[in-house]
Design a protein around this motif. Structure first.
Motif, short mmCIF file in Angstrom:
data_model
loop_
_atom_site.label_atom_id
_atom_site.label_comp_id
_atom_site.label_asym_id
_atom_site.label_seq_id
_atom_site.Cartn_x
_atom_site.Cartn_y
_atom_site.Cartn_z
N LEU A 174 0.84 -1.21 0.00
CA LEU A 174 0.00 0.00 0.00
C LEU A 174 0.87 1.25 0.00
O LEU A 174 0.58 2.22 -0.72
N THR A 184 2.16 2.12 -3.43
CA THR A 184 1.18 2.80 -4.29
C THR A 184 1.21 4.30 -4.06
O THR A 184 1.25 5.09 -5.01
N PRO A 191 -7.12 1.86 -3.83
CA PRO A 191 -6.09 1.02 -3.20
C PRO A 191 -6.24 0.90 -1.70
O PRO A 191 -5.96 -0.16 -1.13
N SER A 206 -6.21 -6.21 -6.96
CA SER A 206 -6.25 -4.74 -6.96
C SER A 206 -5.08 -4.17 -6.17
O SER A 206 -4.42 -3.22 -6.60
N TRP A 260 -2.04 -1.79 -8.15
CA TRP A 260 -1.97 -0.35 -7.94
C TRP A 260 -0.54 0.20 -7.87
O TRP A 260 -0.25 1.26 -8.44
N PRO A 261 0.42 -0.47 -7.18
CA PRO A 261 1.78 0.08 -7.17
C PRO A 261 2.39 0.17 -8.57
O PRO A 261 3.11 1.13 -8.88
N ALA A 278 0.82 3.16 -10.30
CA ALA A 278 1.32 4.42 -9.75
C ALA A 278 2.75 4.70 -10.20
O ALA A 278 3.10 5.84 -10.54
#
Length: 273
Positions: free
Chosen positions: A151, A154, A216, A252, A256-257, A260
């Motif tokens: 997380l 991201t 995220p 998901s 996301w990372p 990003a």
């Protein structure tokens, strides 16, 4: 690889000098210990071990604190170089821009990982001292540790993108705060308001799960709450963890990372020294 590692070591030393390491570790340790003491109270009524319930509480902490720490470390990663006039010198080295970003991310992820392991480790130690049977929740705690770092990756990537677009630390800071408020605070409030207005209609049954996976922070929360088996300790949006397949939340969270970092790379390419 050597160029990325050299950049990472340099950035980590800068983080030490700016006391980001101490700040991140202290904040995570403090809040984790407080939540471990307050979050273990309802274990008897939930039918799960003490540590699993603490993991549910730490998940709520991580949703707010990890993105904030990541954005605070990354918002001036590019804009700060531009303002200090060090970007032209940095780009004269035989290092590609994507390697610069990967080096910065590696250093910042190391800071986040150190803070996460320290904070969560202290919480786990307190739980195990109070109740040795709480070791059943250790797999959930390990899952929370690595997913917290994912997380953070991201929001680090998002911070680099904002830093490249703003090109001034003050502007990047404002954009970072706005992104944190939008994704971590206002997004869920908007979803809850839409659910109330929908009154069990199409949005609640079809669009709501997709909207959760598109954020995220929510994907992280859903993944950890569902995997820990402590969904009864969750409320609000987190209560949807029992209705969304675990693999969807994990997919998901992992995608996301990459998205990003790709966005940050595209934005950095447009920055001129």
């Amino acid at each position: 690889m050597n160029r990325i590692l050299a950049t990472a070591l340099c950035e980590f030393r800068i983080a030490l000098r700016n006391r980001w390491v101490a700040i991140a570790v202290a904040l995570m340790a403090l809040f984790a210990l407080v939540l471990s003491a307050a979050g273990s109270a309802p274990t008897g009524g939930l039918g799960v071990d003490r540590l699993s319930v603490i993991v549910a509480s730490l998940t709520s902490l991580a949703v707010y604190l990890v993105p904030l720490l990541a954005l605070l470390m990354s918002f001036d990663a590019i804009a700060g170089e531009v303002e200090r006039g060090t970007l032209p010198l940095l780009l004269t080295y035989p290092v590609a821009r994507w390697q610069v970003l990967l080096g910065k991310m590696a250093a910042h992820l190391a800071v986040l990982a150190l803070a996460v392991v320290t904070g969560y480790g202290l919480a786990a130690g307190a739980a195990l001292l109070a109740d040795p049977s709480a070791k059943a929740g250790l797999p959930a705690l390990v899952r929370l540790m690595w997913s917290s770092v994912v997380l953070g990756a991201t929001f680090l990537g998002a911070g680099y993108a904002l830093s490249s677009l703003a090109r001034r630390p003050s502007g990047a800071a404002g954009l970072a705060v706005g992104l944190w408020l939008a994704l971590v605070v206002l997004y869920d409030l908007g979803l809850l308001a839409a659910i109330v207005a929908d009154n069990g209609g199409w949005f609640t049954t079809h669009a709501f799960p997709v909207a959760l996976l598109a954020n995220p922070a929510d994907a992280f929360r859903l993944f950890n709450l569902a995997a820990s088996g402590a969904t009864a300790a969750a409320s609000g949006v987190g209560g949807a963890a029992a209705t969304i397949p675990l693999w969807q939340a994990l997919a998901s969270l992992l995608l996301w990372p990459l998205a990003a970092l790709a966005l940050a790379t595209l934005a950095f390419r447009k920055v001129t020294p």
